[in-house]
Design a protein around this motif. Structure first.
Motif, PDB file in Angstrom:
ATOM      1  N   SER A 307      51.381  -1.985   2.915  1.00 47.98           N
ATOM      2  CA  SER A 307      50.808  -1.021   1.977  1.00 47.98           C
ATOM      3  C   SER A 307      51.370   0.360   2.255  1.00 47.98           C
ATOM      4  O   SER A 307      51.285   0.858   3.385  1.00 47.98           O
ATOM      5  N   THR A 308      51.927   1.005   1.227  1.00 49.93           N
ATOM      6  CA  THR A 308      52.477   2.343   1.406  1.00 49.93           C
ATOM      7  C   THR A 308      51.380   3.394   1.569  1.00 49.93           C
ATOM      8  O   THR A 308      51.682   4.546   1.886  1.00 49.93           O
ATOM      9  N   ARG A 309      50.134   3.007   1.373  1.00 48.63           N
ATOM     10  CA  ARG A 309      49.031   3.928   1.664  1.00 48.63           C
ATOM     11  C   ARG A 309      48.859   4.127   3.164  1.00 48.63           C
ATOM     12  O   ARG A 309      48.260   5.114   3.609  1.00 48.63           O
ATOM     13  N   PHE A 310      49.368   3.188   3.956  1.00 44.65           N
ATOM     14  CA  PHE A 310      49.120   3.218   5.391  1.00 44.65           C
ATOM     15  C   PHE A 310      50.374   3.396   6.235  1.00 44.65           C
ATOM     16  O   PHE A 310      50.283   3.709   7.419  1.00 44.65           O
ATOM     17  N   ASP A 422      42.326  -2.849  15.024  1.00 47.31           N
ATOM     18  CA  ASP A 422      43.325  -2.040  15.723  1.00 47.31           C
ATOM     19  C   ASP A 422      43.976  -0.979  14.861  1.00 47.31           C
ATOM     20  O   ASP A 422      44.544  -0.015  15.380  1.00 47.31           O
ATOM     21  N   THR A 423      43.948  -1.129  13.515  1.00 44.65           N
ATOM     22  CA  THR A 423      44.524  -0.104  12.641  1.00 44.65           C
ATOM     23  C   THR A 423      43.582   0.142  11.468  1.00 44.65           C
ATOM     24  O   THR A 423      42.738  -0.694  11.121  1.00 44.65           O
ATOM     25  N   GLU A 424      43.775   1.288  10.839  1.00 41.66           N
ATOM     26  CA  GLU A 424      42.952   1.649   9.690  1.00 41.66           C
ATOM     27  C   GLU A 424      43.165   0.665   8.537  1.00 41.66           C
ATOM     28  O   GLU A 424      42.248   0.391   7.766  1.00 41.66           O
ATOM     29  N   TYR A 425      44.384   0.134   8.430  1.00 40.47           N
ATOM     30  CA  TYR A 425      44.686  -0.838   7.368  1.00 40.47           C
ATOM     31  C   TYR A 425      43.727  -2.025   7.429  1.00 40.47           C
ATOM     32  O   TYR A 425      43.110  -2.398   6.422  1.00 40.47           O
ATOM     33  N   TRP A 426      43.583  -2.631   8.601  1.00 42.35           N
ATOM     34  CA  TRP A 426      42.734  -3.812   8.726  1.00 42.35           C
ATOM     35  C   TRP A 426      41.255  -3.452   8.621  1.00 42.35           C
ATOM     36  O   TRP A 426      40.470  -4.208   8.044  1.00 42.35           O
ATOM     37  N   ARG A 427      40.878  -2.291   9.137  1.00 40.69           N
ATOM     38  CA  ARG A 427      39.480  -1.871   9.010  1.00 40.69           C
ATOM     39  C   ARG A 427      39.124  -1.628   7.537  1.00 40.69           C
ATOM     40  O   ARG A 427      38.036  -1.995   7.086  1.00 40.69           O
ATOM     41  N   ALA A 428      40.058  -1.029   6.784  1.00 45.61           N
ATOM     42  CA  ALA A 428      39.806  -0.772   5.364  1.00 45.61           C
ATOM     43  C   ALA A 428      39.695  -2.070   4.579  1.00 45.61           C
ATOM     44  O   ALA A 428      38.870  -2.191   3.662  1.00 45.61           O
ATOM     45  N   ASN A 429      40.510  -3.049   4.919  1.00 42.01           N
ATOM     46  CA  ASN A 429      40.429  -4.339   4.235  1.00 42.01           C
ATOM     47  C   ASN A 429      39.095  -5.025   4.506  1.00 42.01           C
ATOM     48  O   ASN A 429      38.469  -5.577   3.595  1.00 42.01           O
ATOM     49  N   ALA A 430      38.647  -5.020   5.745  1.00 42.30           N
ATOM     50  CA  ALA A 430      37.375  -5.656   6.076  1.00 42.30           C
ATOM     51  C   ALA A 430      36.201  -4.942   5.416  1.00 42.30           C
ATOM     52  O   ALA A 430      35.204  -5.578   5.070  1.00 42.30           O
ATOM     53  N   ALA A 431      36.336  -3.625   5.223  1.00 41.35           N
ATOM     54  CA  ALA A 431      35.247  -2.843   4.636  1.00 41.35           C
ATOM     55  C   ALA A 431      35.318  -2.771   3.119  1.00 41.35           C
ATOM     56  O   ALA A 431      34.417  -2.208   2.483  1.00 41.35           O
TER      57      ALA A 431
END
Length: 536
Positions: A307-310, A422-431
């Protein structure tokens, strides 16, 4: 519980369609705009329709536009495509550097102990002997019993992939496995091009300068480079993300999936292959997306969907190179942008969009060619039934949209159920709370420890994927009570003899050949068949 081998299952199945030998097609001249895999696959299926050469089919392919070729894997439906056209594996696989695929392995998506990796298997006849045990153990574990419920133990496809065995049994072992393929997408497009020409499709290698319409908005023709005009009755838009006909000309709105699926770019690069050849695609979680590894006969296809957002393109390439040990190598990398979503109407006026012009869901489950095949098959069925009216168009669009929504939900579920932090990418997906109501209902049912099979069978939720896929995903990601909450199973919950199941799968796998060995025999089979034809 019965596990059927997959087939293309739509409301447009043409089985049993019988046309009078002199029946006239509802349209006589079809123009496919854009080549590549989508354009030539569509043209081949149209040429193979019940109307045969009573249809005039032209493929307009600009020599100025290259094909994207993202993803070099398929689902088992591609096997049916070739079989329906009477094209043997021995004919197309060697020239496309193709290998067999028994499923997909997901590494690192979950951090739950014992569930850090799982395999999504393609169906097998032998699953009828193991699926019940798997589902019952899953529900026992959901109820808190400490029983084994990881999917990898229950399916022969996973064993074949682990042992690099081809999913093609010996003649003496009559248990089929539904398999897909890995292939060079560019070579496959070239092969389909040649076969289409053999079957009467006309190729026009020209650039389209403009699209002509009548006063009602119907497309009447194309103005080609050199001021030549080409007219047709019906058009198929296979122009990729540029969406020349369905988007730019007809103005069909596009529905983005960006709030559901964050990934919008990829970087790809090849690496050499040696040793055993896998029969699986490997999808490994990265910092801002996931990396694929696909085995071909001549190389590995590798890539990173992100994702280019991250992260930036340079950061993604650096991460991929570092992972593969190519940070200081001169291996070329190819960067790609993805438009994830779908058009509101794949069939608009006298035009059907197919391939990337119709829509795209990131390549996590290799569904791109499946959508191409389904769309072309449905179009053939509509033609053969002879009804191209408003009701047929509405049903066609509703079916395709439902398949896109269902596939999107399955892909989204991978991200929503991840446990990485471990990264904002995975936290954002889970949330992420931008989930469809059917997906919310499916997850709620699972977390309430209730069977999801009734909802799947009734299409209340989980549309587009079979029962085994949903169970493997949710169980494989470890969506169960925490280990400290588990209790000893009751005798009923512990009723299944998993050692006997292991023995059955292990012994069954011995009836499937080594993958590399089988692939090396394919050219020999081609030579033998050619020699026999010559002698005859």
């Amino acid at each position: 519980m019965t596990t059927n081998l997959p087939r293309i299952d739509t409301d447009f199945a043409a089985q049993g369609t019988v046309l009078p030998h002199d029946a006239e097609p509802p349209v006589k001249h079809i123009c496919v705009v854009g080549g590549g895999t989508a354009g030539w696959m569509t043209a081949l299926l149209l040429a193979n329709s019940a109307y045969g050469r009573r249809l005039q089919i032209r493929v307009i392919e600009s020599p100025q536009v290259g094909t994207i070729g993202v993803g070099e894997g398929s689902t088992p439906w591609l096997r049916g495509f070739f079989e329906g056209l009477g094209i043997e594996e021995a004919e197309w696989m060697p020239v496309c550097n193709a290998t067999y695929k028994a499923g997909i392995r997901f590494d690192g998506w979950s951090t739950r102990p014992g569930f850090e990796s799982y395999f999504h298997p393609f169906a097998s006849m032998l699953d009828n002997l193991t699926m019940t045990q798997f589902v019952q153990n899953v529900h026992a574990r959901l109820d808190g019993a400490d029983v084994h419920a990881h999917p990898d133990r229950f399916f022969i496809a996973r064993r074949l992939a682990d042992e690099c065995r081809a999913p093609k049994p010996q003649r003496s072992f009559p248990f089929d496995v539904a398999y897909g393929y890995h292939f060079d997408a560019g070579l496959l497009g070239q092969f389909l091009h040649r076969k289409a020409l053999e079957r009467g499709v006309h190729h026009v290698p020209r650039h389209v300068e403009s699209v002509l319409q009548d006063e009602r908005g119907e497309i009447t023709g194309l103005r080609l480079e050199g001021d030549e005009t080409l007219a047709a009755d019906f058009f198929v838009d296979c122009t990729g993300f540029s969406s020349l006909l369905i988007g730019k000309t007809l103005g069909t709105p596009f529905v983005p999936f960006a709030e559901n699926l964050f990934n919008d770019a990829a970087v790809a690069m090849p690496t050499p292959i040696d040793g055993p050849i896998m029969t699986q695609t490997v999808s490994t979680a990265m910092d801002h997306g996931w990396a694929w590894k696909i085995p071909l006969t001549e190389r590995y296809g590798n890539g990173y969907v992100y994702s280019t957002r991250f992260c930036s393109a340079d950061e993604a390439e650096t991460e991929l190179r570092t992972r593969m040990g190519l940070l200081d190598a001169d291996t070329p990398a190819r960067h790609l942008k993805m438009r994830v979503g779908r058009v509101t109407h794949a069939w608009n006026r006298n035009c059907v969009a197919n391939g990337l012009a119709q829509g795209f869901i990131e390549p996590l489950e290799a569904t791109a060619l499946l959508f191409v095949q389904r769309t072309a098959t449905m179009l053939v069925s509509v033609l053969e039934k002879g009804d191209m009216g408003e009701d047929a168009r509405r049903a066609f669009n509703d079916t395709i949209n439902g398949q896109f929504e269902g596939t999107r939900d399955y892909i989204v579920c991978h991200y929503k159920t991840n446990s990485r932090t471990d990264t904002e990418y995975w936290r954002a997906n889970a949330a992420n709370t931008h989930l469809s109501e059917p997906l919310v209902q499916l997850l709620r049912t699972w977390l309430d420890r209730k069977p999801i099979i009734p909802g799947l069978k009734s299409n209340t939720f989980g549309r587009a994927y079979p029962i085994v896929s949903w169970y493997c995903l949710l169980a494989g990601m470890g969506i169960f009570p925490d280990a400290q909450e588990l209790r000893a199973p009751t005798p009923k919950e512990a009723q299944h003899n998993l050692a006997a199941l292991d023995n059955m799968i292990e012994r069954s796998a011995m009836n499937y050949p080594d993958h590399r060995t089988l692939l090396q025999e394919i050219p020999a089979r081609v030579h033998e068949e050619t020699l026999q034809l010559y002698l005859w």
